[in-house]
Design an enzyme around this catalytic site. Sequence first.
Site, mmCIF file in Angstrom:
data_model
loop_
_atom_site.group_PDB
_atom_site.id
_atom_site.type_symbol
_atom_site.label_atom_id
_atom_site.label_comp_id
_atom_site.label_asym_id
_atom_site.label_seq_id
_atom_site.Cartn_x
_atom_site.Cartn_y
_atom_site.Cartn_z
ATOM 1 N N CYS A 1 0.780 -1.380 0.029
ATOM 2 C CA CYS A 1 -0.006 0.077 0.093
ATOM 3 C C CYS A 1 0.866 1.074 0.091
ATOM 4 O O CYS A 1 1.501 1.728 1.103
ATOM 5 C CB CYS A 1 -1.086 -0.278 1.311
ATOM 6 S SG CYS A 1 -1.669 1.565 1.508
ATOM 7 N N CYS B 1 -0.084 3.835 2.595
ATOM 8 C CA CYS B 1 0.420 3.229 4.130
ATOM 9 C C CYS B 1 1.957 3.486 4.298
ATOM 10 O O CYS B 1 2.660 4.094 5.265
ATOM 11 C CB CYS B 1 0.441 1.709 4.007
ATOM 12 S SG CYS B 1 -1.298 1.344 3.796
#
Length: 100
Positions: free
Chosen positions: A24, A27
């Site tokens: 991600c 993230c």
Amino acid sequence: MKGNFNKIINSNTPVLIDFFAEWCGPCKAQTPVIQELSEEMGDLVRIIKIDIDKNQHIANAYNVRGVPTLALYHKGKLLWRQSGVQSKAQLKSIIQQHLN
């Protein structure tokens, strides 16, 4: 991790959980923010990161559908939860608001 997770969120110290995934991009952007927040907040809050791919049972149990998802728990109670990248100022404000 499941038993430990319940023990962690039931603690007397507020716990900020960062549900993330290695793949991600957002993230990865959230990680340095979380690290800075941890350094600034010290022992006032415990911050843990949970990889949803390695802990799918926890992600499912807590309905984590998108990453990053951040959640603040205190004594087992969910105080705040938000998906998407959050700024350090936002997170610090939310934590301080719930410490009082």
